[in-house]
Design a protein around this motif. Structure first.
Motif, PDB file in Angstrom:
ATOM      1  N   TYR A 130     -13.541 -26.781 -26.207  1.00  0.00           N
ATOM      2  CA  TYR A 130     -12.281 -27.453 -27.081  1.00  0.00           C
ATOM      3  C   TYR A 130     -12.561 -27.954 -28.392  1.00  0.00           C
ATOM      4  O   TYR A 130     -11.972 -27.363 -29.417  1.00  0.00           O
ATOM      5  CB  TYR A 130     -11.587 -28.447 -26.094  1.00  0.00           C
ATOM      6  CG  TYR A 130     -10.434 -29.089 -26.853  1.00  0.00           C
ATOM      7  CD1 TYR A 130      -9.161 -28.473 -26.851  1.00  0.00           C
ATOM      8  CD2 TYR A 130     -10.696 -30.138 -27.501  1.00  0.00           C
ATOM      9  CE1 TYR A 130      -8.356 -29.101 -27.607  1.00  0.00           C
ATOM     10  CE2 TYR A 130      -9.731 -30.861 -28.200  1.00  0.00           C
ATOM     11  CZ  TYR A 130      -8.160 -30.264 -28.182  1.00  0.00           C
ATOM     12  OH  TYR A 130      -7.390 -30.810 -28.776  1.00  0.00           O
ATOM     13  N   ARG A 131     -13.754 -28.643 -28.459  1.00  0.00           N
ATOM     14  CA  ARG A 131     -14.095 -29.093 -29.730  1.00  0.00           C
ATOM     15  C   ARG A 131     -14.371 -28.101 -30.790  1.00  0.00           C
ATOM     16  O   ARG A 131     -14.016 -28.085 -31.957  1.00  0.00           O
ATOM     17  CB  ARG A 131     -15.351 -30.237 -29.520  1.00  0.00           C
ATOM     18  CG  ARG A 131     -14.838 -31.657 -29.046  1.00  0.00           C
ATOM     19  CD  ARG A 131     -15.622 -32.853 -29.500  1.00  0.00           C
ATOM     20  NE  ARG A 131     -16.140 -32.778 -30.988  1.00  0.00           N
ATOM     21  CZ  ARG A 131     -16.894 -33.404 -31.764  1.00  0.00           C
ATOM     22  NH1 ARG A 131     -17.982 -33.684 -31.017  1.00  0.00           N
ATOM     23  NH2 ARG A 131     -16.919 -33.486 -33.100  1.00  0.00           N
ATOM     24  N   VAL A 166     -16.646 -30.034 -16.712  1.00  0.00           N
ATOM     25  CA  VAL A 166     -15.779 -30.676 -17.595  1.00  0.00           C
ATOM     26  C   VAL A 166     -16.432 -30.929 -19.017  1.00  0.00           C
ATOM     27  O   VAL A 166     -15.592 -30.593 -19.971  1.00  0.00           O
ATOM     28  CB  VAL A 166     -15.454 -32.012 -16.905  1.00  0.00           C
ATOM     29  CG1 VAL A 166     -14.668 -32.800 -17.878  1.00  0.00           C
ATOM     30  CG2 VAL A 166     -14.632 -32.097 -15.687  1.00  0.00           C
ATOM     31  N   ALA A 167     -17.681 -31.334 -19.067  1.00  0.00           N
ATOM     32  CA  ALA A 167     -18.194 -31.256 -20.373  1.00  0.00           C
ATOM     33  C   ALA A 167     -18.137 -30.058 -21.164  1.00  0.00           C
ATOM     34  O   ALA A 167     -17.845 -30.030 -22.349  1.00  0.00           O
ATOM     35  CB  ALA A 167     -19.731 -31.840 -19.996  1.00  0.00           C
ATOM     36  N   PHE A 174     -14.974 -29.483 -22.354  1.00  0.00           N
ATOM     37  CA  PHE A 174     -14.578 -30.468 -23.589  1.00  0.00           C
ATOM     38  C   PHE A 174     -15.482 -30.051 -24.931  1.00  0.00           C
ATOM     39  O   PHE A 174     -14.687 -29.937 -25.857  1.00  0.00           O
ATOM     40  CB  PHE A 174     -15.190 -31.772 -23.220  1.00  0.00           C
ATOM     41  CG  PHE A 174     -15.299 -32.620 -24.405  1.00  0.00           C
ATOM     42  CD1 PHE A 174     -14.088 -33.259 -24.975  1.00  0.00           C
ATOM     43  CD2 PHE A 174     -16.298 -33.037 -25.076  1.00  0.00           C
ATOM     44  CE1 PHE A 174     -14.133 -34.201 -26.130  1.00  0.00           C
ATOM     45  CE2 PHE A 174     -16.426 -33.817 -26.233  1.00  0.00           C
ATOM     46  CZ  PHE A 174     -15.243 -34.459 -26.683  1.00  0.00           C
ATOM     47  N   TRP A 175     -16.673 -29.555 -24.544  1.00  0.00           N
ATOM     48  CA  TRP A 175     -17.350 -29.126 -25.864  1.00  0.00           C
ATOM     49  C   TRP A 175     -16.675 -27.656 -26.571  1.00  0.00           C
ATOM     50  O   TRP A 175     -16.776 -27.389 -27.535  1.00  0.00           O
ATOM     51  CB  TRP A 175     -18.815 -28.738 -25.738  1.00  0.00           C
ATOM     52  CG  TRP A 175     -19.365 -30.097 -25.500  1.00  0.00           C
ATOM     53  CD1 TRP A 175     -20.095 -30.331 -24.232  1.00  0.00           C
ATOM     54  CD2 TRP A 175     -19.778 -31.059 -26.275  1.00  0.00           C
ATOM     55  NE1 TRP A 175     -21.008 -31.735 -24.584  1.00  0.00           N
ATOM     56  CE2 TRP A 175     -20.690 -32.035 -25.945  1.00  0.00           C
ATOM     57  CE3 TRP A 175     -19.523 -31.189 -27.876  1.00  0.00           C
ATOM     58  CZ2 TRP A 175     -20.938 -33.163 -26.612  1.00  0.00           C
ATOM     59  CZ3 TRP A 175     -19.959 -32.263 -28.500  1.00  0.00           C
ATOM     60  CH2 TRP A 175     -20.537 -33.342 -27.837  1.00  0.00           C
ATOM     61  N   SER A 210     -21.638 -26.617 -25.331  1.00  0.00           N
ATOM     62  CA  SER A 210     -20.762 -26.208 -24.347  1.00  0.00           C
ATOM     63  C   SER A 210     -21.675 -25.349 -23.363  1.00  0.00           C
ATOM     64  O   SER A 210     -21.341 -25.128 -22.175  1.00  0.00           O
ATOM     65  CB  SER A 210     -19.664 -25.664 -25.073  1.00  0.00           C
ATOM     66  OG  SER A 210     -18.738 -24.718 -24.185  1.00  0.00           O
TER      67      SER A 210
END
Length: 223
Positions: free
Chosen positions: A185-186, A178-179, A182-183, A209
């Motif tokens: 996506y950022r 998940v992390a 998320f990274w 990421s």
């Protein structure tokens, strides 16, 4: 170590690139002592994970690295609680958890340190030897990962961990997956100008990421 050669190279590349980015940050911009120490800890972590993916890396000692990453966890906890990390406490907490996950991985690899691990491995090996007619060797082998260079662990014909270790490994696998998403996506948001570039260096975000993806893979092969 990771048994599959292609996956082993993928993980190695992820962590080598992440380490290179952290080093470039130290050389290029970050000069504050706390930031330099934090980046160096990430470099050490990335190198340790890349080494761990290979056969000779799995045979290295585990206690000293485990203690090192426990101290690294305390460092990030202290930094996160200090005024230095104001406005970035969630990220600081994440880095502390990442270092703690490293210490946990080394503890699992050791085969002796965690409650019930040695006895569980012994019981599994005995059961397997009784059913197959041969005794197992002293090495830890999991689906996708070969750690025969370590000390006491499960039998190669079907070993495993106590349920609480499996559960925490699942938590780490899913959490880092998940992390990583998320990274990533950022990073894409910054590159597409949906997030201010000043919020973080784009390559730094991509580095996080890659490290999270590598951690997810390493924990995944331990399941």
């Amino acid at each position: 170590m990771i048994a599959d050669l292609t996956l082993r190279w993928v993980v190695t590349l992820l962590f080598v690139l992440a380490a290179a980015e952290c080093l470039s940050t130290i050389v290029g911009a970050e000069r504050r002592p706390a930031a330099v120490v934090s980046q160096l800890l990430h470099v050490v972590m990335a190198v340790a994970m890349a080494v761990m993916a290979w056969p000779w890396g799995a045979a290295l000692p585990t206690v000293a690295p485990m203690v090192f990453f426990l101290l690294a966890t305390l460092w990030f906890v202290a930094v996160t609680a200090s005024p230095i990390c104001a406005g970035h406490r969630i990220a600081g907490g994440y880095h502390a958890l990442m270092m703690l996950a490293m210490a946990w991985m080394y503890a699992v690899m050791n085969g002796r340190l965690l409650p019930g691990q040695a006895s569980y491995a012994g019981d599994t090996a005995s059961t397997s030897a009784g059913s197959s007619g041969h005794a197992g060797h002293a090495g830890m082998n999991m689906p996708g990962m070969d750690m025969s260079g370590t000390t006491d662990a499960a039998d190669s014909s079907g070993g495993g961990y106590p349920p609480y270790i499996d559960a925490l490994n699942w938590v780490c696998t899913i959490g880092f997956a998940v992390a990583a998403a998320f990274w990533l996506y950022r990073y894409l948001a910054v590159r597409m100008n949906r997030e201010p570039v000043v919020a973080a260096r784009p390559l730094g975000i991509l580095c996080q990421s890659m490290m999270a993806a590598g951690m997810a893979i390493m924990f995944g092969v331990m399941l």
